[in-house]
Design a protein around this motif. Structure first.
Motif, PDB file in Angstrom:
ATOM      1  N   HIS A   2      43.731  16.574  -9.426  1.00 38.34           N
ATOM      2  CA  HIS A   2      44.789  17.526  -9.101  1.00 38.34           C
ATOM      3  C   HIS A   2      45.932  17.376 -10.099  1.00 38.34           C
ATOM      4  O   HIS A   2      46.524  16.299 -10.227  1.00 38.34           O
ATOM      5  N   GLY A  17      46.875  26.660 -17.021  1.00 41.39           N
ATOM      6  CA  GLY A  17      46.230  26.629 -15.713  1.00 41.39           C
ATOM      7  C   GLY A  17      44.781  27.049 -15.775  1.00 41.39           C
ATOM      8  O   GLY A  17      43.910  26.448 -15.129  1.00 41.39           O
ATOM      9  N   THR A  18      44.499  28.090 -16.573  1.00 48.42           N
ATOM     10  CA  THR A  18      43.116  28.558 -16.722  1.00 48.42           C
ATOM     11  C   THR A  18      42.246  27.500 -17.389  1.00 48.42           C
ATOM     12  O   THR A  18      41.128  27.230 -16.946  1.00 48.42           O
ATOM     13  N   ALA A  21      41.588  24.703 -14.923  1.00 51.09           N
ATOM     14  CA  ALA A  21      40.668  25.120 -13.865  1.00 51.09           C
ATOM     15  C   ALA A  21      39.228  25.177 -14.376  1.00 51.09           C
ATOM     16  O   ALA A  21      38.285  24.816 -13.655  1.00 51.09           O
ATOM     17  N   HIS A  25      39.706  21.064 -12.702  1.00 52.03           N
ATOM     18  CA  HIS A  25      40.920  20.539 -12.092  1.00 52.03           C
ATOM     19  C   HIS A  25      41.536  21.568 -11.156  1.00 52.03           C
ATOM     20  O   HIS A  25      41.447  22.776 -11.396  1.00 52.03           O
ATOM     21  N   THR A  26      42.159  21.101 -10.097  1.00 54.00           N
ATOM     22  CA  THR A  26      43.009  21.971  -9.299  1.00 54.00           C
ATOM     23  C   THR A  26      44.426  21.843  -9.837  1.00 54.00           C
ATOM     24  O   THR A  26      44.835  20.767 -10.277  1.00 54.00           O
ATOM     25  N   VAL A  27      45.164  22.931  -9.800  1.00 51.91           N
ATOM     26  CA  VAL A  27      46.463  22.959 -10.475  1.00 51.91           C
ATOM     27  C   VAL A  27      47.534  23.501  -9.548  1.00 51.91           C
ATOM     28  O   VAL A  27      47.358  24.536  -8.910  1.00 51.91           O
ATOM     29  N   ARG A  28      48.646  22.786  -9.477  1.00 58.08           N
ATOM     30  CA  ARG A  28      49.863  23.332  -8.870  1.00 58.08           C
ATOM     31  C   ARG A  28      50.865  23.526 -10.001  1.00 58.08           C
ATOM     32  O   ARG A  28      51.235  22.577 -10.687  1.00 58.08           O
TER      33      ARG A  28
END
Length: 233
Positions: A2, A17-18, A21, A25-28
């Motif tokens: 994360h 972010g792309t 992903a 990975h998960t992204v905040r």
């Protein structure tokens, strides 16, 4: 993994972010320092831009390091040597200057994760029975990851401690820059950068013992025998 992405530029945040992903990975994503501090404890690694609207990025980095020890890479347009040195001293695990190649950034993320994640079979001072190493009035507790000078604890960044512990575990050996960079950073290519020099300078300054890390000119470093007056005996 994360990731916490601290980036106020929408286009850059979308691209990063792309890419993250696509690598699973998960992204905040957050665009303000306050939100970064709110969510950093849930992050397994952090990408941090320094040009934020509500707080200078270097100050945010220092605050993040008081509450989070997750791997952190600065990704910024600030390319002055002073900024790079300050970022590394404040606790960044790596420093990437914009514009950059996305493939290189992803490789650096992988490298930081490898050297900060526990590795099966990797030598663990606590498991191998290493005792604290003393040199002069400095004690390096490899298992407890603490450093004391004249009995008082000194707070080093994670990377500063890693460098000092590597030298302390092999006090009679002189280690080349490339070996230290490969072992601690996972990338001997960084021999062309000042990352190692910055962290050695941080160790000397924070301990007040300039002789604690001995420079072997043209080659590398060795654990020294510091004089309490700040020099080397």
């Amino acid at each position: 993994m994360h990731a916490l992405l601290v980036e106020d530029d929408d286009r850059m945040a979308q691209a990063l972010g792309t890419a993250l992903a696509l690598r699973g990975h998960t992204v905040r994503r957050v665009g303000r320092a306050l939100d970064a501090l709110r969510h950093v404890r849930e992050a397994e690694f952090v990408l941090l831009d320094l040009g934020l609207p509500d707080l200078d990025g270097l100050e945010l980095l220092r605050r993040l390091r008081t509450v989070c020890d997750a791997p952190l890479i600065v990704v910024t347009a600030r390319c002055e040597e002073r900024d790079i040195v300050q970022g590394l001293r404040a606790g960044a695990d790596d420093y990437v200057v914009k514009p950059f190649r996305m493939a290189e950034l992803m490789a650096r993320i992988d490298s930081v994760r490898r050297r900060t994640d526990p590795q099966p079979g990797r030598s663990d001072p606590a498991a191998t029975g290493y005792r604290p190493v003393r040199t002069g009035d400095v004690e390096v507790d490899l298992a407890g990851r603490t450093v004391t000078v004249a009995g008082a604890e000194v707070r080093l960044t994670r990377r500063e401690f890693d460098v000092l512990a590597f030298l302390a575990a092999r006090p009679d050996e002189v280690h080349s820059r490339e070996v230290i960079l490969d072992r601690i950073w996972g990338d001997a290519f960084l021999a062309a950068s000042r990352s190692l020099d910055v962290h050695v300078a941080g160790i000397r300054a924070k301990t007040g013992r300039s002789g604690l890390v001995r420079t072997v000119r043209g080659f590398g470093y060795q654990l020294g025998f510091p004089d309490p007056r700040g020099g080397e005996r």
